[in-house]
Design a protein around this motif. Sequence first.
Motif, PDB file in Angstrom:
ATOM      1  N   MET A   1       9.711  -8.812  -4.351  1.00 49.18           N
ATOM      2  CA  MET A   1       9.810  -8.703  -5.830  1.00 49.18           C
ATOM      3  C   MET A   1       9.104  -9.502  -6.978  1.00 49.18           C
ATOM      4  O   MET A   1       9.002  -9.030  -8.257  1.00 49.18           O
TER       5      MET A   1
ATOM      6  N   SER B   1      17.529 -11.244  -5.795  1.00 44.87           N
ATOM      7  CA  SER B   1      15.757 -10.504  -5.335  1.00 44.87           C
ATOM      8  C   SER B   1      15.693 -10.628  -7.307  1.00 44.87           C
ATOM      9  O   SER B   1      14.898 -11.222  -8.033  1.00 44.87           O
ATOM     10  N   MET B   2      16.483  -9.822  -7.613  1.00 41.32           N
ATOM     11  CA  MET B   2      15.886  -9.276  -9.241  1.00 41.32           C
ATOM     12  C   MET B   2      16.419  -9.664  -9.965  1.00 41.32           C
ATOM     13  O   MET B   2      15.772 -10.008 -10.881  1.00 41.32           O
TER      14      MET B   2
ATOM     15  N   VAL C   1      13.740 -13.376  -9.905  1.00 43.57           N
ATOM     16  CA  VAL C   1      12.628 -12.473 -11.003  1.00 43.57           C
ATOM     17  C   VAL C   1      13.085 -12.732 -13.082  1.00 43.57           C
ATOM     18  O   VAL C   1      12.188 -13.908 -13.161  1.00 43.57           O
TER      19      VAL C   1
ATOM     20  N   GLY D   1      13.004  -2.642  -6.863  1.00 50.30           N
ATOM     21  CA  GLY D   1      14.198  -3.895  -7.114  1.00 50.30           C
ATOM     22  C   GLY D   1      15.983  -2.978  -7.382  1.00 50.30           C
ATOM     23  O   GLY D   1      17.001  -3.234  -6.902  1.00 50.30           O
TER      24      GLY D   1
ATOM     25  N   TYR E   1      17.661  -0.642  -4.557  1.00 49.87           N
ATOM     26  CA  TYR E   1      17.413  -1.572  -3.717  1.00 49.87           C
ATOM     27  C   TYR E   1      19.199  -2.142  -4.408  1.00 49.87           C
ATOM     28  O   TYR E   1      20.567  -2.340  -3.693  1.00 49.87           O
TER      29      TYR E   1
ATOM     30  N   VAL F   1      12.559  -1.141   1.415  1.00 50.78           N
ATOM     31  CA  VAL F   1      11.734  -2.030   0.134  1.00 50.78           C
ATOM     32  C   VAL F   1      10.431  -2.825   1.113  1.00 50.78           C
ATOM     33  O   VAL F   1       9.800  -3.066   0.128  1.00 50.78           O
TER      34      VAL F   1
ATOM     35  N   MET G   1       7.818  -0.751  -8.509  1.00 47.00           N
ATOM     36  CA  MET G   1       8.385  -1.477  -7.857  1.00 47.00           C
ATOM     37  C   MET G   1       9.558  -1.972  -7.990  1.00 47.00           C
ATOM     38  O   MET G   1      10.617  -2.328  -7.616  1.00 47.00           O
ATOM     39  N   ASN G   2       9.572  -1.680  -9.750  1.00 48.84           N
ATOM     40  CA  ASN G   2      10.867  -2.613  -9.995  1.00 48.84           C
ATOM     41  C   ASN G   2      11.931  -1.833 -10.345  1.00 48.84           C
ATOM     42  O   ASN G   2      13.220  -1.633  -9.881  1.00 48.84           O
TER      43      ASN G   2
ATOM     44  N   GLY H   1       5.555  -8.230  -6.528  1.00 47.97           N
ATOM     45  CA  GLY H   1       5.762  -6.291  -7.455  1.00 47.97           C
ATOM     46  C   GLY H   1       6.057  -6.462  -9.169  1.00 47.97           C
ATOM     47  O   GLY H   1       5.764  -6.292  -9.768  1.00 47.97           O
TER      48      GLY H   1
END
Lengths: 257, 212
Positions: free
Chosen positions: B111, B198-199, B202, B49, B52, B62, B45-46, B114
Amino acid sequence: MRRVVKISIGETVPAQADALFLQGIPRHRKPPQNAVSLFGEAAKIFRECAQPAGIFADISKSEFVDVYRGESLNEKRTPVAEIFRKADGLALFAVTVGQAVHDRINEFFEGKELALGSMLDSVASAGAEMAADAVEKHYFALLLKEHKVAESAAVLRYSPGYCGWHVSGQKKLFEFLRPAEIGITLLDSFLMTPLKSISGVLLVGEKEIHIIEDNYPFCSQCETHSCQHRIETFLQEIKSGDDQKTRSLLEKKDIEE
Amino acid sequence: MQILQEISEVLQSGNGEKVAALTKQAIEKEILPKDVLDKGLIAGMNIVGEKYRSHDLFLPEVLLAAKAMYAGMDILKPLFLKDGIPTLGRVVMGTVQGDIHDIGKNLVSIMLRGAGFDVIDLGKDVSPKKFVETARKEKARVIGMSALLTTTMVVMKRVIDLLRKEGLQGKIKTIIGGAPVSAEFAEQIGADAYGYDSMNSVDCIKRLMEKE
Ligand code: B12
Ligand code: SF4
């Protein structure tokens, strides 16, 4: 004149590129295969559950001044304020693709079908724009038929929430238009229900009146600059003296008296 | 381990059935569930991200990857018997009252999940009271708020004011996001952080949790 417009489902199914654009996929990129499949699936569901409906009502310029002022929260300079006085025809409108689509979207999200739910959301948003296009065409064709505008005229629509027209402007717009007749209502938070609905004003007049520059202060935050795309089409038509599209509209559209 | 790499790869391609099958196989091979989670699902999932962010993957991909991740998580859940899936902490997410834009908020939630956070997603049009009550009841460490309208970004301040009034400010951290908000706005209203995508969100939330 206030009129409910019949819109067929076929008229509201959007092109793949339009729905994928709302999913963040640029038009010039070849879309990934799984996005294409998702679009196919979502478009099929949309066809099954869309309930498109539209309404428009003529409004005089003096009445529109009050509706447009709304809650006095608009930007100082806006395209609508500058254009509407030059228009030959003005109508408030609202369209929706219905509650059932919205319910399906929520079902998908709740069932963790995020990709399909999100794609259906985009198909429905693009579908609502198509429904607005249908009402726009209908109104224009009607004015043509009644000889209120010239064939060379064009129509552009504007909505509260965009182009400096504050979103709270929907309140007065709804009071005047009363779109509850086709099932659209407004919540205190200026949310329309069903959610996939669009409301605004149709401005009809010679193509020249629509020509604006995208240099209002709020344009810097505008993602689409959609006004410019449409103006470009008008400019090309003016240049080539080609009003064929308008004429074919007159012939094709079956307008009720 | 080869199989964990494979889980990460099929997750990236959004194939939920294969993720589930490989997750089962990994467990049968007695790989620790925690490793399957961290080095298979979360690792995959990383990468999604990152791709994306660099526009090598788009929203539909995604979301398909997220669904594939949930398919793997469903298999792992019963194995983390007592304590449930180990998490980096609990986050309450929502789009603020009066606003129904939830695409960005959903992405951030995905994310975060994830990356190993436990996310309670309250959806859209969420009142300040609901944010604060849920965060308190569910012992969340962070509240994440999204707004896409200039008319609704003011609601974020009302959430922070309510936290303050209830004596929870500082105990429950706040992070805001959405196109019209900024780091300056976050500072102005007293939010603890601002996430621009989104990243980045996180990373910001990881930092918020570390600061405690
Ligand atoms: C898609 C969309 C819609 C869809 C929403 C579908 C949905 N399920 O969300 C529909 C068609 C329903 C819609 C409706 C409306 N919309 Co709209 N919409 C958009 C659009 C085109 C894209 C938003 C989006 O999804 N972006 C993609 C996501 C991935 O990006 P994002 O949301 O910014 O999220 C990222 C970051 O911001 C961040 N982030 C987001 N949330 C959070 C939260 C946290 C905690 C963190 C850390 C980070 C974070 O991470 C995300 C991932 O990278 C924007 C234009 C734009 N460029 O923003 C207009 C826009 C937001 N809409 C607008 C308007 C006006 C409306 C309406 C009021 C129109 C109307 N008259 O009805 C209604 C809203 C009614 C309401 N009360 O909410 C305006 C807002 C103007 C303003 N300044 O206030 C915009 C800017 C369009 C414009 N004028 O140019 N809309
Ligand atoms: S650039 Fe965007 S905000 Fe500016 S007038 Fe055109 S459509 Fe409206």
